[in-house]
Design a protein around this motif. Structure first.
Motif, PDB file in Angstrom:
ATOM      1  N   LEU A   7      -1.548  18.424  -8.184  1.00 56.43           N
ATOM      2  CA  LEU A   7      -0.879  19.025  -7.022  1.00 56.43           C
ATOM      3  C   LEU A   7       0.524  19.484  -7.395  1.00 56.43           C
ATOM      4  N   ARG A  11       4.666  22.483  -3.479  1.00 56.49           N
ATOM      5  CA  ARG A  11       4.105  22.494  -2.125  1.00 56.49           C
ATOM      6  C   ARG A  11       4.827  21.477  -1.231  1.00 56.49           C
ATOM      7  N   ARG A  12       4.990  20.260  -1.755  1.00 54.50           N
ATOM      8  CA  ARG A  12       5.699  19.232  -0.978  1.00 54.50           C
ATOM      9  C   ARG A  12       7.145  19.629  -0.753  1.00 54.50           C
ATOM     10  N   GLY A  15       7.390  22.540   1.646  1.00 56.29           N
ATOM     11  CA  GLY A  15       6.968  22.096   2.975  1.00 56.29           C
ATOM     12  C   GLY A  15       8.097  21.374   3.691  1.00 56.29           C
ATOM     13  N   LEU A  16       8.760  20.458   2.966  1.00 56.57           N
ATOM     14  CA  LEU A  16       9.885  19.729   3.559  1.00 56.57           C
ATOM     15  C   LEU A  16      11.086  20.644   3.737  1.00 56.57           C
ATOM     16  N   GLU A  96       4.009  10.136  -0.720  1.00 52.61           N
ATOM     17  CA  GLU A  96       3.791  10.700  -2.047  1.00 52.61           C
ATOM     18  C   GLU A  96       5.017  11.429  -2.585  1.00 52.61           C
ATOM     19  N   VAL A  97       5.867  11.923  -1.706  1.00 54.52           N
ATOM     20  CA  VAL A  97       6.984  12.760  -2.124  1.00 54.52           C
ATOM     21  C   VAL A  97       7.913  11.973  -3.047  1.00 54.52           C
TER      22      VAL A  97
ATOM     23  N   ARG B 105       0.319   5.973  -4.261  1.00 56.89           N
ATOM     24  CA  ARG B 105       0.805   6.548  -3.007  1.00 56.89           C
ATOM     25  C   ARG B 105      -0.226   7.468  -2.363  1.00 56.89           C
ATOM     26  N   ALA B 132       2.713  17.902   5.104  1.00 57.54           N
ATOM     27  CA  ALA B 132       3.118  18.741   3.972  1.00 57.54           C
ATOM     28  C   ALA B 132       3.354  17.919   2.715  1.00 57.54           C
ATOM     29  N   THR B 133       3.545  16.602   2.876  1.00 56.73           N
ATOM     30  CA  THR B 133       3.842  15.776   1.708  1.00 56.73           C
ATOM     31  C   THR B 133       2.607  15.042   1.185  1.00 56.73           C
TER      32      THR B 133
END
Lengths: 260, 333
Positions: A7, A11-12, A15-16, A96-97, B105, B132-133
């Motif tokens: 991934l 994207r993360r 997105g944030l 996950e971030v 995670r 989004a995360t």
């Protein structure tokens, strides 16, 4: 297993960043500071009689520095400290971030405003009768580097800023250090040599070389496109050094949740 | 007080080399050995978690039960990979929560005891931000539906009630379809109706194959939800097992207003007085109660305000909470 982590971090981060952008735009005060403060020095461009490089550097250089300080530095500082106080950062870090993505997502909205100011500066300077940038590539890359420097300084400041209100005071040193670099023409040479090592002076030098093709220590626009890189190199070096220093200091003491 | 966590090398040296390839798919959802966590250092050092063991097989709901300050959250934060422990080992889905962070995670969902959201965002924007995360995000509308938040979807977070706020938090924890869900006091601050809704949701997670580790200081929550319970006290697990195992050996209780004519007491009970009541404790409730009632009928004694109950988690818990620490030493083994 490498396929499971395919991934893209982008994207993360984006997105944030999009959410942070929405929030920044919703906050009228931030937007006012973001545009008004950098645009004020540009008004000076119209006040000078003769559009020469020296006065142009003063107006454009301070506009860029204001953009780096307000939508850039201060915006990230107050966003980081507020989100930390509100336990938002702590919550996001359970997911996950990754930390670097979190910081980037908070720095990106301010960075895009810095770039917007840079782009706006071109037609405004032209309208006031000034030259177009001699080396737009250098100007753009230099501004990006300076934005990273001020983002790093924001993280370092956040490391010892307890609350969002306190940021109004704790941002003082960086503001002073940034603005002091602008005093070089007004002080004796021996002092000016030291002030050139400050990030504000580096931004000024960047505009001198990148926009007006000025040689270091001279007010003559003599330098060609390729030579502007050489002229700006010490300023870029100063920015890299400040970035490294600020990140080193920040990583030693940055907190992600309020003190218990 | 400034709390800083001391790092020691014991954790890294005790840990086996990180598994580079696929982890054991049959590994327990959570495996904890000798976990310790110390705050501060030197004379100020405080050991909040004092060597706990925990194994949670997949598909189980496991409750960490304890009074405030028992060390539940401190232990949980190490399992979540948010804080380093000062000793011991943690494997989450067979993985190391720090070294294999990305994969852990992606497959776990965490609900912190206290956490925050941006007040200026609406509920829908908050869930969208969280989505989004996340690698494999649940659609926002589904999350809204699942936690009964559709009605407040366009309300700003700062305007929500405590219960609604908590449900948004839960929705975030569940956004990534986690295999293991770690919930730190999921229902604290919720009204009774919301609490029951969360219980139903947690049971549904188990039905769908997820594993749930939750902390609570509500006994009825542990009784209503958990397949397995670990009771923590002062940083240690002092009882561990299924509910039946934990209450086993604790006496059932029969009580009634002491009548003028003492009834014949069943065999094997210990009797005591509590004010105007007679209290009988026995290992096996049903035969003792039968014998008591038959005896009372035969002698014509009326047992007013009769109560009978098997041992509950509450009785065990209160007993543990009241016991001096050194009396519990043997109980952990």
């Amino acid at each position: 297993m490498s396929t499971t982590v395919a991934l893209p971090d982008a994207r993360r981060t984006l997105g944030l960043a999009r959410i942070n952008w929405t929030l920044m735009v919703r906050n009228r005060t931030t937007m006012l500071y973001a545009f008004l403060v950098p645009l004020l020095p540009l008004a000076l461009l119209f006040a000078v009689g003769d559009p020469e490089p020296t006065s142009g550097t003063a107006g454009l250089g301070s506009a860029l520095l204001m953009a780096l300080l307000f939508p850039g530095y201060y915006n990230l500082l107050s966003m980081f400290v507020t989100r930390r106080d509100e336990l938002v950062l702590k919550r996001l870090r359970t997911g996950e971030v990754r930390d670097v993505e979190l910081v980037a997502s908070m720095a990106l909205p301010g960075l895009s405003l810095v770039l917007a100011v840079l782009v706006l500066m071109v037609p405004i300077a032209a309208a006031a009768g000034f030259d177009l940038p001699a080396n737009p590539v250098l100007l753009l890359l230099g501004t990006l580097l300076a934005a990273v420097t001020f983002a790093a300084l924001a993280l370092w400041t956040a490391a010892w800023t307890r609350t969002a209100e306190a940021a109004q005071l704790t941002s003082g040193p960086v503001m002073i250090v940034a603005l002091a670099g602008f005093a070089t023409p007004a002080v004796p040479d021996a002092v000016a040599r030291w002030l050139e090592l400050l990030p504000g002076a580096a931004v000024n030098e960047l505009v001198r070389a990148g926009w007006f093709g000025l040689e270091r220590g001279s007010d003559e626009a003599t330098v060609g496109f390729w030579q502007t890189w050489l002229e700006a190199a010490p300023a870029l070096g100063v920015l890299v050094a400040w970035t490294a220093l600020a990140l080193w200091l920040a990583t030693r003491s940055l907190r992600w949740e309020p003190r218990g | 007080m400034t709390r800083t966590t001391t790092r020691t090398t014991s954790r890294t040296t005790a840990r086996p080399a990180p598994t580079p390839a696929a982890p054991d798919p049959h590994a327990p959802a959570l495996e904890v050995r000798g976990l310790r966590r110390t705050y501060g250092s030197g004379d100020d050092a405080f050991e909040a978690v004092r060597g706990i063991d925990l194994t949670v097989p997949r598909g189980r709901i496991h409750a960490l039960l304890g009074v405030n300050g028992a060390g539940k959250t401190s232990a949980m934060e190490v399992m979540e990979g948010l804080s380093p422990g000062s000793g011991g080992q943690v494997r989450v889905l067979g993985l190391d929560p720090v070294a294999d962070r990305a994969e852990v995670r992606r497959r776990t969902g965490v609900l912190l005891q206290r956490s925050g959201f941006v007040g200026d965002l609406t509920v829908r924007e908050t869930l969208r931000m969280w989505a989004a995360t996340v690698t494999r995000a649940r659609p926002v509308e589904e999350s809204l539906e699942m936690l009964d938040l559709a009605r407040v979807a366009d309300t700003r977070m700062r305007a929500l009630s405590g219960g609604e706020h908590r449900r948004v938090d839960l929705a975030c924890a569940l956004t990534g379809h986690p295999e293991l869900v770690m919930l730190d006091e999921p229902t604290t601050g919720l009204d009774p109706e919301s609490r029951r809704a969360v219980w139903a949701l947690v049971r549904r997670l188990r039905t769908e194959g997820a594993t749930v580790l939750l902390t609570t200081h509500y006994l009825e929550e542990a009784e209503a939800l958990a397949d397995h319970v670990s009771i923590m006290r002062a940083g240690e697990v002092v009882r561990e097992g299924t509910l039946a195992e934990i209450v086993a050996g604790h006496p059932a209780e029969i009580s009634f207003r002491t009548p003028a004519d003492e009834p014949a007491l069943p065999a094997g009970v210990t009797a005591s007085r509590d004010g105007d009541r007679t209290v009988l404790r026995c290992a096996d409730l049903q035969p003792a109660l039968t014998e008591l009632l038959v005896g009372a009928r035969d002698t014509g004694v009326v047992l007013e305000l009769l109560q009978a109950r098997t041992a509950t988690l509450e009785s065990v818990f209160l007993e543990l909470a009241a016991a001096p620490a050194h009396d519990l030493e043997g109980a952990t083994r």
